[in-house]
Design an enzyme around this catalytic site. Structure first.
Site, PDB file in Angstrom:
ATOM      1  N   ARG A 241       0.847  -1.188   0.000  1.00  0.00           N
ATOM      2  CA  ARG A 241       0.000   0.000   0.000  1.00  0.00           C
ATOM      3  C   ARG A 241       0.882   1.237   0.000  1.00  0.00           C
ATOM      4  O   ARG A 241       1.976   1.221   0.584  1.00  0.00           O
ATOM      5  CB  ARG A 241      -0.863   0.056   1.264  1.00  0.00           C
ATOM      6  CG  ARG A 241      -2.179  -0.698   1.160  1.00  0.00           C
ATOM      7  CD  ARG A 241      -3.125  -0.052   0.156  1.00  0.00           C
ATOM      8  NE  ARG A 241      -4.376  -0.773   0.049  1.00  0.00           N
ATOM      9  CZ  ARG A 241      -4.607  -1.796  -0.794  1.00  0.00           C
ATOM     10  NH1 ARG A 241      -3.673  -2.216  -1.610  1.00  0.00           N
ATOM     11  NH2 ARG A 241      -5.786  -2.378  -0.818  1.00  0.00           N
ATOM     12  N   GLU A 270      -1.899   8.113  -4.047  1.00  0.00           N
ATOM     13  CA  GLU A 270      -2.253   7.729  -5.413  1.00  0.00           C
ATOM     14  C   GLU A 270      -3.707   8.081  -5.726  1.00  0.00           C
ATOM     15  O   GLU A 270      -4.529   8.085  -4.810  1.00  0.00           O
ATOM     16  CB  GLU A 270      -2.001   6.222  -5.623  1.00  0.00           C
ATOM     17  CG  GLU A 270      -2.897   5.325  -4.790  1.00  0.00           C
ATOM     18  CD  GLU A 270      -2.546   3.843  -4.927  1.00  0.00           C
ATOM     19  OE1 GLU A 270      -1.360   3.474  -4.797  1.00  0.00           O
ATOM     20  OE2 GLU A 270      -3.491   3.062  -5.138  1.00  0.00           O
ATOM     21  N   HIS A 288      -1.112   0.602  -9.696  1.00  0.00           N
ATOM     22  CA  HIS A 288      -1.880  -0.257  -8.768  1.00  0.00           C
ATOM     23  C   HIS A 288      -2.674  -1.330  -9.530  1.00  0.00           C
ATOM     24  O   HIS A 288      -3.902  -1.366  -9.474  1.00  0.00           O
ATOM     25  CB  HIS A 288      -2.817   0.605  -7.895  1.00  0.00           C
ATOM     26  CG  HIS A 288      -3.214  -0.101  -6.625  1.00  0.00           C
ATOM     27  ND1 HIS A 288      -3.513   0.551  -5.461  1.00  0.00           N
ATOM     28  CD2 HIS A 288      -3.378  -1.416  -6.341  1.00  0.00           C
ATOM     29  CE1 HIS A 288      -3.845  -0.316  -4.522  1.00  0.00           C
ATOM     30  NE2 HIS A 288      -3.763  -1.530  -5.037  1.00  0.00           N
TER      31      HIS A 288
HETATM   32  C1  DGY Z   1      -6.267  -5.232  -3.153  1.00  0.00           C
HETATM   33  O1  DGY Z   1      -7.097  -6.095  -3.471  1.00  0.00           O
HETATM   34  O2  DGY Z   1      -6.146  -4.826  -2.006  1.00  0.00           O
HETATM   35  C2  DGY Z   1      -5.445  -4.699  -4.242  1.00  0.00           C
HETATM   36  O3  DGY Z   1      -4.491  -3.808  -3.793  1.00  0.00           O
HETATM   37  C3  DGY Z   1      -6.348  -4.042  -5.256  1.00  0.00           C
HETATM   38  O4  DGY Z   1      -5.830  -4.275  -6.498  1.00  0.00           O
END
Ligand code: DGY
Length: 334
Positions: A241, A270, A288
């Site tokens: 993240r 982001e 992402h």
């Molecule tokens: C999630 O599922 O948490 C991913 O980061 C989204 O693509």
């Protein structure tokens, strides 16, 4: 009995929408607009359920404005867009999409690691600019070895373990991991991974990969001090993240070649990026998309829908991340 009303907050697969429409009164978002707090609250005001993504922040203010809301089914495994305490205090269930994206996300994590180590995007840009005038046999885009090197994984949940297996079994890597809790011996053996303290891992890994969930404690877990522990030849990959890495400190470390390269799929703030990252040849940057295959995104949408259907029709969500309320929320519940 009126059917529960649900909001599908972003555009998703038509077949999932059609399936939801067989169970609920559905408001979709065909323009795929991102609704900031007040607009989201307006759309959610008369809804009992929502299919959400990372762009919908579910916090105390929104919950106060939307008293009918009973469940938010996130189409993600991460749920740092949920204020879990506020949801639990109001008996609103949150769910996520574990398992269905593990292997796909691990594939992408490994792709990023390889791209950073082997200077894939940097060399491709060079070629596209027409700068490949003569073959180079000395150090032209010479990168770091991956096979047989040491992989350090911080965050050893399902995705971390899937990456460890790829490293150990596919690339003959020595795998170190750091996690809040140590894995059972059998799981360590399956992953071919050894537990290490964070400092030991950062000092010894040739490739560091982050796969931990975001939490307040994990904010800027990797900053200037931690980057300074890494080898100057090492790479850092973040598929976890934004906010876990101090992106400004990372941009400085990359510019000064204090580490060799980084590969980032997630960013602080982001979709905005720290502007310095954009100028660095030794940064591989993706928007992402670690879980983005058609099959996996479809499975994520279906699991979010399954959660809504199970919650309203059987009174129990399948993959909750908040404590289940004591009362039933079957279809009779308004
Ligand atoms: C999630 O599922 O948490 C991913 O980061 C989204 O693509």
């Amino acid at each position: 009995m009126p059917r529960p009303k649900i909001l599908v907050a972003r555009t998703i697969f038509t077949e999932t929408l059609e399936r939801l429409a067989r169970h609920f009164d559905v408001q979709a978002n065909p323009d795929d607009a991102i609704w900031p707090g007040a607009a989201l609250a307006r759309h959610l005001q008369d809804k009992q359920g929502a299919l959400t993504t990372g762009t919908e922040r579910i916090d105390a203010a929104l919950l106060t404005a939307c008293p009918r809301l009973k469940i938010c089914a996130n189409m993600m495994v991460g749920y740092n867009n949920f204020d879990v305490q506020a949801m639990a205090a109001r008996g609103v269930v949150g769910t996520n999409t574990p398992d269905v994206l593990t292997e796909t996300t691990a594939d992408f994590g490994f792709a990023l690691l390889l791209a950073a180590a082997r200077r894939l995007t940097e060399s491709e840009r060079f070629l596209r600019r027409g700068e490949w005038i003569k073959p180079g046999y000395y150090r032209m885009f010479a990168g770091a070895e991956v096979h047989g090197s040491t992989l350090g994984i911080i965050g050893m949940g399902r995705i971390g373990q899937a990456i460890a297996r790829r490293g150990a079994q596919g690339f003959g890597m020595k795998v170190l991991y750091h996690n809040r809790a140590r894995l059972a011996a059998a799981a360590e053996a399956t992953c071919g991974a050894r537990y290490a303290g964070q400092e030991e891992l950062l000092r010894n890994a040739d490739h560091v990969l982050l796969a931990l969930p975001y939490s307040a404690q994990a904010h800027h877990l990797i900053g200037a001090a931690e980057l300074a522990l890494m080898k100057p030849t090492a790479t850092l990959t973040n598929i976890a993240r934004g906010g876990i890495v101090d992106d400004a400190a990372l941009a400085r470390a990359l510019r000064e070649h204090r580490i060799a390269a980084a590969a980032l799929d997630v960013f602080e703030g982001e979709p905005a990026l720290h502007p310095n990252l954009l100028t660095l040849p030794n940064a591989v940057l993706t928007p992402h998309i670690a879980s983005a295959t058609v099959t996996t995104r479809r499975a994520m949408a279906e699991l979010a829908a399954d959660n809504l259907i199970a919650f309203f029709e059987q009174g129990r969500a399948l993959t909750p991340v908040t404590p289940e309320p004591q009362t039933s929320h079957g279809s009779q519940t308004p």
